[in-house]
Scaffold this motif. Structure first.
Motif, PDB file in Angstrom:
ATOM      1  N   GLY A  89       0.666  -1.385  -0.059  1.00  0.00           N
ATOM      2  CA  GLY A  89      -0.106   0.007  -0.073  1.00  0.00           C
ATOM      3  C   GLY A  89       0.805   1.342   0.047  1.00  0.00           C
ATOM      4  O   GLY A  89       0.094   2.305   0.153  1.00  0.00           O
ATOM      5  N   TYR A  90       2.150   1.050  -0.211  1.00  0.00           N
ATOM      6  CA  TYR A  90       2.915   2.301  -0.336  1.00  0.00           C
ATOM      7  C   TYR A  90       2.647   3.064  -1.553  1.00  0.00           C
ATOM      8  O   TYR A  90       2.799   2.446  -2.537  1.00  0.00           O
ATOM      9  CB  TYR A  90       4.513   1.864  -0.284  1.00  0.00           C
ATOM     10  N   SER A  91       2.497   4.456  -1.486  1.00  0.00           N
ATOM     11  CA  SER A  91       2.704   5.079  -2.802  1.00  0.00           C
ATOM     12  C   SER A  91       4.034   5.090  -3.533  1.00  0.00           C
ATOM     13  O   SER A  91       5.054   4.839  -2.886  1.00  0.00           O
ATOM     14  CB  SER A  91       2.325   6.585  -2.404  1.00  0.00           C
ATOM     15  N   VAL A  92       3.816   5.571  -4.794  1.00  0.00           N
ATOM     16  CA  VAL A  92       5.198   5.469  -5.601  1.00  0.00           C
ATOM     17  C   VAL A  92       6.018   6.443  -4.757  1.00  0.00           C
ATOM     18  O   VAL A  92       7.315   6.693  -4.772  1.00  0.00           O
ATOM     19  CB  VAL A  92       4.936   5.896  -6.937  1.00  0.00           C
ATOM     20  N   ASP A  93       5.329   7.755  -4.430  1.00  0.00           N
ATOM     21  CA  ASP A  93       6.184   8.607  -3.916  1.00  0.00           C
ATOM     22  C   ASP A  93       6.821   8.035  -2.638  1.00  0.00           C
ATOM     23  O   ASP A  93       8.074   8.352  -2.450  1.00  0.00           O
ATOM     24  CB  ASP A  93       5.412   9.776  -3.308  1.00  0.00           C
ATOM     25  N   LEU A  94       6.048   7.802  -1.717  1.00  0.00           N
ATOM     26  CA  LEU A  94       6.885   7.185  -0.393  1.00  0.00           C
ATOM     27  C   LEU A  94       7.943   6.188  -0.727  1.00  0.00           C
ATOM     28  O   LEU A  94       8.707   6.094   0.120  1.00  0.00           O
ATOM     29  CB  LEU A  94       5.748   6.782   0.694  1.00  0.00           C
ATOM     30  N   GLU A 114       6.178   2.952   8.137  1.00  0.00           N
ATOM     31  CA  GLU A 114       4.616   2.593   8.364  1.00  0.00           C
ATOM     32  C   GLU A 114       3.912   3.781   8.792  1.00  0.00           C
ATOM     33  O   GLU A 114       2.811   3.821   8.572  1.00  0.00           O
ATOM     34  CB  GLU A 114       4.843   1.304   9.440  1.00  0.00           C
ATOM     35  N   ARG A 115       4.429   4.482   9.715  1.00  0.00           N
ATOM     36  CA  ARG A 115       3.740   5.625  10.156  1.00  0.00           C
ATOM     37  C   ARG A 115       3.550   6.635   9.104  1.00  0.00           C
ATOM     38  O   ARG A 115       2.302   7.102   9.039  1.00  0.00           O
ATOM     39  CB  ARG A 115       4.589   6.364  11.247  1.00  0.00           C
ATOM     40  N   LEU A 116       4.412   6.763   8.174  1.00  0.00           N
ATOM     41  CA  LEU A 116       4.087   7.763   7.075  1.00  0.00           C
ATOM     42  C   LEU A 116       3.095   7.280   6.260  1.00  0.00           C
ATOM     43  O   LEU A 116       2.164   7.825   5.753  1.00  0.00           O
ATOM     44  CB  LEU A 116       5.501   8.090   6.431  1.00  0.00           C
ATOM     45  N   ARG A 117       3.117   5.955   5.874  1.00  0.00           N
ATOM     46  CA  ARG A 117       2.229   5.205   4.984  1.00  0.00           C
ATOM     47  C   ARG A 117       0.738   5.405   5.708  1.00  0.00           C
ATOM     48  O   ARG A 117      -0.413   5.722   5.002  1.00  0.00           O
ATOM     49  CB  ARG A 117       2.412   3.817   4.845  1.00  0.00           C
ATOM     50  N   ALA A 118       0.678   5.371   6.945  1.00  0.00           N
ATOM     51  CA  ALA A 118      -0.668   4.942   7.766  1.00  0.00           C
ATOM     52  C   ALA A 118      -1.415   6.433   7.657  1.00  0.00           C
ATOM     53  O   ALA A 118      -2.746   6.705   7.627  1.00  0.00           O
ATOM     54  CB  ALA A 118      -0.529   4.597   9.118  1.00  0.00           C
ATOM     55  N   ARG A 119      -0.503   7.619   7.641  1.00  0.00           N
ATOM     56  CA  ARG A 119      -0.897   8.834   7.689  1.00  0.00           C
ATOM     57  C   ARG A 119      -1.252   9.374   6.267  1.00  0.00           C
ATOM     58  O   ARG A 119      -1.543  10.583   5.788  1.00  0.00           O
ATOM     59  CB  ARG A 119      -0.524   9.825   8.490  1.00  0.00           C
ATOM     60  N   GLY A 120      -0.737   8.687   5.147  1.00  0.00           N
ATOM     61  CA  GLY A 120      -0.659   9.015   3.748  1.00  0.00           C
ATOM     62  C   GLY A 120      -0.022  10.168   3.567  1.00  0.00           C
ATOM     63  O   GLY A 120      -0.425  11.103   2.515  1.00  0.00           O
ATOM     64  N   TRP A 121       1.009   9.998   3.721  1.00  0.00           N
ATOM     65  CA  TRP A 121       2.276  11.322   3.823  1.00  0.00           C
ATOM     66  C   TRP A 121       2.495  11.257   2.109  1.00  0.00           C
ATOM     67  O   TRP A 121       2.528  10.198   1.626  1.00  0.00           O
ATOM     68  CB  TRP A 121       3.365  10.731   4.390  1.00  0.00           C
ATOM     69  N   ARG A 122       2.689  12.469   1.807  1.00  0.00           N
ATOM     70  CA  ARG A 122       3.344  12.995   0.567  1.00  0.00           C
ATOM     71  C   ARG A 122       4.488  13.779   0.321  1.00  0.00           C
ATOM     72  O   ARG A 122       4.355  14.824   1.311  1.00  0.00           O
ATOM     73  CB  ARG A 122       2.200  13.395  -0.341  1.00  0.00           C
ATOM     74  N   SER A 123       5.406  13.703  -0.223  1.00  0.00           N
ATOM     75  CA  SER A 123       6.403  14.767  -0.253  1.00  0.00           C
ATOM     76  C   SER A 123       6.084  16.154  -0.755  1.00  0.00           C
ATOM     77  O   SER A 123       6.926  17.128  -0.535  1.00  0.00           O
ATOM     78  CB  SER A 123       7.431  14.070  -1.063  1.00  0.00           C
ATOM     79  N   THR A 124       5.015  16.339  -1.787  1.00  0.00           N
ATOM     80  CA  THR A 124       4.638  17.610  -1.880  1.00  0.00           C
ATOM     81  C   THR A 124       3.148  17.943  -1.432  1.00  0.00           C
ATOM     82  O   THR A 124       2.391  17.070  -1.168  1.00  0.00           O
ATOM     83  CB  THR A 124       4.907  17.758  -3.163  1.00  0.00           C
ATOM     84  N   GLY A 125       3.005  19.142  -1.289  1.00  0.00           N
ATOM     85  CA  GLY A 125       1.617  19.451  -0.694  1.00  0.00           C
ATOM     86  C   GLY A 125       1.390  19.379   0.761  1.00  0.00           C
ATOM     87  O   GLY A 125       0.436  18.595   1.188  1.00  0.00           O
TER      88      GLY A 125
END
Length: 229
Positions: free
Chosen positions: A131-136, A218-229
């Motif tokens: 479930g990790y985004s391409v960005d993360l 995992e913490r970043l994935r769970a909160r939907g982190w993105r590098s921009t915005g």
């Protein structure tokens, strides 16, 4: 009538056999001593015979890297998420510990070899499947760096063979100017065989850093982190 003694058939030379022999030889004599001539002697062939399978020393080293990376275990059946990623990375660390020269050769490559690319693709796929985004995932690969292959470049690479008396004198001389460095250097929970620093437990330090990174991802994935915005 006495039959003539048959000459034992020599095992045919192949690229796989050349690479296996090169890896074993580097394990024994070190990568610095490995040469095409030394390898040909080990295989019992003339040096020119090797060039039918590897064009030059750099191609040999590329093949050796792929042979070593090929020893890394595939993802463990039933393991998922960061547990699966962690297990694969620790398998890579076990493999590279069997071939101490390999990390230096991997770092010296100007382009990733096919087996390295396949391994990286597989590891990226494990993040994406979780479930990790391409960005993360992109940033996670940067953060892990060589840890993906089970090794890391430490800030201080001290020799464990320094005479204890010399070391103590050096620490006393440093204590006034660099008190915090000395405070860490004299920690008691040290292992004299370490390459991380004078006496640090290499495996513990590696897993400590790896777990911090994986937990953070995992913490970043769970909160939907993105590098921009």
């Amino acid at each position: 009538m006495t039959r003539p003694t048959e000459t034992p058939r020599r095992t045919p030379l192949s690229t796989e056999r050349v690479l296996r022999a090169a890896v074993a030889l580097a394990d024994t004599i070190g990568i610095e001593a490995l040469s095409m001539r030394r390898l040909s002697q080990e295989l019992g062939v003339v040096p020119m015979a090797l060039y039918k399978h590897v064009a030059h020393k750099e191609e040999l080293l590329d093949g050796m890297v792929d042979a070593v990376v090929g020893e890394i275990d595939p993802p463990r059946s039933g393991a998922q998420g960061m547990t699966a990623v962690r297990g694969r990375i620790l398998s890579a660390r076990r493999v590279l510990s069997r071939h101490p020269w390999a990390s230096r050769v991997i770092e010296s490559r100007t382009a990733p070899t096919p087996a390295l690319l396949a391994y990286m693709d597989s590891m990226i796929g494990m993040f994406r499947a979780d479930g990790y985004s391409v960005d993360l995932t992109h940033h996670a690969m940067h953060a892990l760096g060589s840890r993906l292959l089970g090794f890391s470049q430490e800030l201080f690479d001290q020799s464990p063979d320094v005479d204890p008396g010399v070391r103590e004198a050096g620490l006393r001389a440093m204590a006034t100017a660099y008190p915090h460095v000395v405070e860490i250097a004299v920690r008691a929970d040290h292992d004299g065989r370490s390459v991380v620093g004078q006496g640090c437990d290499d495996q513990f330090e590696f897993e400590f850093s790896l777990d911090l990174l994986l937990d953070g991802f995992e913490r970043l994935r769970a909160r939907g982190w993105r590098s921009t915005g």
